[in-house]
Design a protein around this motif. Structure first.
Motif, PDB file in Angstrom:
ATOM      1  N   VAL A  77       0.608  -0.859  -0.328  1.00 28.08           N
ATOM      2  CA  VAL A  77       0.093  -0.037  -0.063  1.00 28.08           C
ATOM      3  C   VAL A  77       1.148   1.371  -0.016  1.00 28.08           C
ATOM      4  O   VAL A  77       0.654   2.722  -1.095  1.00 28.08           O
ATOM      5  CB  VAL A  77      -1.574   0.001   1.080  1.00 28.08           C
ATOM      6  CG1 VAL A  77      -1.481   1.909   1.672  1.00 28.08           C
ATOM      7  CG2 VAL A  77      -1.812  -1.326   1.094  1.00 28.08           C
ATOM      8  N   ILE A  81       1.265   4.602  -3.346  1.00 29.44           N
ATOM      9  CA  ILE A  81       0.678   5.996  -2.990  1.00 29.44           C
ATOM     10  C   ILE A  81       2.379   6.332  -4.070  1.00 29.44           C
ATOM     11  O   ILE A  81       1.539   7.266  -4.393  1.00 29.44           O
ATOM     12  CB  ILE A  81       0.851   5.836  -1.399  1.00 29.44           C
ATOM     13  CG1 ILE A  81      -0.315   5.375  -0.885  1.00 29.44           C
ATOM     14  CG2 ILE A  81       0.202   7.698  -1.203  1.00 29.44           C
ATOM     15  CD1 ILE A  81      -1.133   5.614   0.416  1.00 29.44           C
ATOM     16  N   CYS A  84       1.343   6.442  -7.587  1.00 32.69           N
ATOM     17  CA  CYS A  84       1.155   7.049  -7.657  1.00 32.69           C
ATOM     18  C   CYS A  84       1.671   8.153  -7.809  1.00 32.69           C
ATOM     19  O   CYS A  84       1.582   9.352  -9.192  1.00 32.69           O
ATOM     20  CB  CYS A  84       0.051   6.607  -7.300  1.00 32.69           C
ATOM     21  SG  CYS A  84      -1.107   5.129  -7.550  1.00 32.69           S
ATOM     22  N   LEU A 172      -4.382   6.807  -6.514  1.00 39.97           N
ATOM     23  CA  LEU A 172      -5.023   6.763  -5.459  1.00 39.97           C
ATOM     24  C   LEU A 172      -6.204   6.505  -5.443  1.00 39.97           C
ATOM     25  O   LEU A 172      -6.312   5.784  -4.327  1.00 39.97           O
ATOM     26  CB  LEU A 172      -4.437   9.087  -5.066  1.00 39.97           C
ATOM     27  CG  LEU A 172      -3.115   8.778  -5.287  1.00 39.97           C
ATOM     28  CD1 LEU A 172      -2.778  10.119  -4.869  1.00 39.97           C
ATOM     29  CD2 LEU A 172      -2.144   8.115  -4.281  1.00 39.97           C
ATOM     30  N   LEU A 173      -6.619   6.706  -6.283  1.00 43.35           N
ATOM     31  CA  LEU A 173      -8.323   6.102  -5.715  1.00 43.35           C
ATOM     32  C   LEU A 173      -7.963   4.533  -5.574  1.00 43.35           C
ATOM     33  O   LEU A 173      -8.917   3.773  -4.422  1.00 43.35           O
ATOM     34  CB  LEU A 173      -8.988   6.417  -6.558  1.00 43.35           C
ATOM     35  CG  LEU A 173     -10.863   6.125  -6.292  1.00 43.35           C
ATOM     36  CD1 LEU A 173     -11.357   6.685  -5.058  1.00 43.35           C
ATOM     37  CD2 LEU A 173     -11.903   6.993  -7.730  1.00 43.35           C
ATOM     38  N   THR A 175      -6.029   2.649  -4.865  1.00 44.02           N
ATOM     39  CA  THR A 175      -5.363   2.864  -4.000  1.00 44.02           C
ATOM     40  C   THR A 175      -6.153   2.434  -2.325  1.00 44.02           C
ATOM     41  O   THR A 175      -6.221   1.884  -1.825  1.00 44.02           O
ATOM     42  CB  THR A 175      -3.789   3.247  -3.273  1.00 44.02           C
ATOM     43  OG1 THR A 175      -2.998   2.950  -4.991  1.00 44.02           O
ATOM     44  CG2 THR A 175      -2.748   3.209  -2.234  1.00 44.02           C
ATOM     45  N   ALA A 176      -6.920   3.198  -2.713  1.00 49.09           N
ATOM     46  CA  ALA A 176      -7.469   3.323  -1.448  1.00 49.09           C
ATOM     47  C   ALA A 176      -8.595   2.933  -1.586  1.00 49.09           C
ATOM     48  O   ALA A 176      -8.959   2.004   0.174  1.00 49.09           O
ATOM     49  CB  ALA A 176      -8.745   4.797  -1.228  1.00 49.09           C
ATOM     50  N   VAL A 177      -8.978   2.516  -2.615  1.00 50.37           N
ATOM     51  CA  VAL A 177     -10.215   1.156  -1.566  1.00 50.37           C
ATOM     52  C   VAL A 177      -9.396  -0.214  -1.691  1.00 50.37           C
ATOM     53  O   VAL A 177      -9.974  -1.077  -0.971  1.00 50.37           O
ATOM     54  CB  VAL A 177     -10.774   0.756  -3.469  1.00 50.37           C
ATOM     55  CG1 VAL A 177     -11.950  -0.308  -3.269  1.00 50.37           C
ATOM     56  CG2 VAL A 177     -11.265   2.409  -4.199  1.00 50.37           C
ATOM     57  N   GLY A 179      -6.507  -1.309  -0.945  1.00 50.00           N
ATOM     58  CA  GLY A 179      -5.778  -1.165   0.225  1.00 50.00           C
ATOM     59  C   GLY A 179      -6.751  -1.357   1.325  1.00 50.00           C
ATOM     60  O   GLY A 179      -5.781  -2.322   2.288  1.00 50.00           O
ATOM     61  N   ARG A 180      -7.455  -0.823   1.398  1.00 52.63           N
ATOM     62  CA  ARG A 180      -8.029  -1.267   2.370  1.00 52.63           C
ATOM     63  C   ARG A 180      -8.776  -2.293   2.691  1.00 52.63           C
ATOM     64  O   ARG A 180      -8.124  -2.889   3.444  1.00 52.63           O
ATOM     65  CB  ARG A 180     -10.139  -0.469   2.118  1.00 52.63           C
ATOM     66  CG  ARG A 180     -10.702  -0.677   3.471  1.00 52.63           C
ATOM     67  CD  ARG A 180     -12.204   0.660   3.284  1.00 52.63           C
ATOM     68  NE  ARG A 180     -12.979   0.265   4.891  1.00 52.63           N
ATOM     69  CZ  ARG A 180     -13.708   0.561   4.690  1.00 52.63           C
ATOM     70  NH1 ARG A 180     -14.380   1.276   3.740  1.00 52.63           N
ATOM     71  NH2 ARG A 180     -14.629   0.338   5.746  1.00 52.63           N
TER      72      ARG A 180
END
Length: 387
Positions: A77, A81, A84, A172-173, A175-177, A179-180
């Motif tokens: 993760v 980041i 990106c 980044l979007l 990665t946020a989804v 990565g969670r």
């Protein structure tokens, strides 16, 4: 780990493999525009591009240690980041030196995420008990195809700066989804091969270490070809065959599509043909395809050559890493992977200098030569089996 958790982990890792390919392809299709912006010669551009591979290889050992300490999921993760954010930096430079400097950061993030998610994927493959590694690499290729296709569409209308920062926002979007979901999954540890040193396999003997290096050379030959087409494929179509920037970007898209198809069928191919025949067929196909792609006098023939090359190279890297791992466990996987990314370290400057000395088409034939070398290694080691 329950089956539903394994499925969730596989989906999350697949998303990161695809993201890696998407961001990397978005960068490579804008290399001609960045070259013009910096005013770099072919050899200067080759040295600047060395920053990507140098940054990747230098950070691989460090990333392995970070994975052992903090876990491969968290490292994946964090590196995503950084990847990106750093992809938007190259179009902000105006010299080869500045370009090479920012590409060191981009390469460090790229190498770090590759070590991290490949480590997690190797553990998942062991837990599933099926040769599904090519499916993860197929996701990388699919992401590359989409990234290159998008680049072809926007090359004539968007500046490299707007394009690459747009990719950064999308990345980044994702990665946020993803990565969670990834952080919710417990890291896997294969039985008898703990990454913390517990239950580690016995130290391989000299013959085994030599064979691991030999299989790593297959990975090197494959990565050299992938890196060459990524960094120089579009430039060859644009400068030598007179293609427009959009048409030149399609070249990498054809290569990535063919590689995606080859890797999607990789598990079935390995189960039916076995590793040796898969390597022999793939290496021979890639050698023939690259000769066509480099020497063809027309754009369409070159695009066909790129596609055939992608189909041939598709499963060589996964097979090489798997064979090294079967012989020496996680240390074998690490050695083969490092040699593989060393091929990307060798590729950009080698192609650049050969292009200055001879021509870019002649330089690209080195990809065919190394594919033939991989084929020969596959044949020579056809009787090698893990104990």
């Amino acid at each position: 780990m329950p089956g539903t958790d394994l499925v969730r982990l596989r989906l999350a890792l697949t998303a990161f493999f695809a993201l890696d390919g998407f961001v990397f392809a978005g960068w490579v299709v804008r290399i001609p525009a960045v070259k013009e912006q910096t005013g770099a010669s072919a050899s200067a551009l080759g040295l600047a591009l060395l920053g990507v591979s140098a940054g990747a290889v230098i950070t691989m050992t460090l990333t392995g240690r970070l994975c052992r300490r903090y876990g491969s999921h968290l490292v994946t993760v964090v590196c995503a980041i950084l990847l990106c954010l750093s992809v938007g930096l190259p179009p902000l430079t105006h010299s080869a030196l500045a370009l090479g400097t920012v590409l060191l950061l981009f390469g460090a993030a790229y190498g770090g995420i590759n070590v991290a998610f490949n480590s997690a994927a190797v553990d998942l493959v062991a837990a599933l008990g099926r040769p599904v590694m090519p499916s993860f690499h197929a996701a990388f290729s699919l992401g590359g195809m989409i990234g290159a296709g998008l680049g072809a569409l926007v090359a004539g209308s968007l500046s490299p700066t707007r394009h690459l920062w747009g990719l950064a926002a999308v990345g980044l979007l994702v990665t946020a989804v993803a990565g969670r979901a990834l952080m919710r999954c417990e890291p896997l540890t294969p039985a008898g091969a703990g990454r913390t040193g517990q239950g580690a396999p016995r130290r391989p003997d000299r013959r085994t270490r030599t064979l691991v290096i030999v299989f790593g050379l297959i990975a090197l030959c494959t990565a050299y070809g992938e890196g060459a087409l990524a960094d120089w494929g579009a430039l060859h179509l644009e400068e030598d065959l007179g293609a427009s920037p959009g048409a030149a970007a399609v070249g990498y898209s054809c290569f990535a599509l063919a590689m995606t198809i080859g890797r999607l069928s990789g598990t079935t191919l390995l189960e039916r043909l076995g590793r040796t025949r898969t390597v022999l067929a793939g290496g021979s196909t890639a050698a023939a395809g690259m000769l066509l792609g480099a020497l063809a006098p027309s754009l369409w023939a070159a695009l066909l050559g790129y596609a055939v090359t992608g189909l041939g190279l598709a499963n060589l890297f996964p097979v090489a890493v798997e064979r090294a791992g079967a012989l020496a466990g996680p240390s074998g996987v690490a050695t083969a992977s490092t040699l593989g990314y060393g091929g990307m370290l060798l590729g950009p400057p080698a192609i650049g200098f050969m292009a200055d000395w001879f021509s870019l088409p002649a330089a690209l034939t080195s990809v065919a030569v190394l594919a033939a070398v991989a084929t020969a290694i596959g044949f020579a080691t056809r009787h090698v089996r893990a104990d």
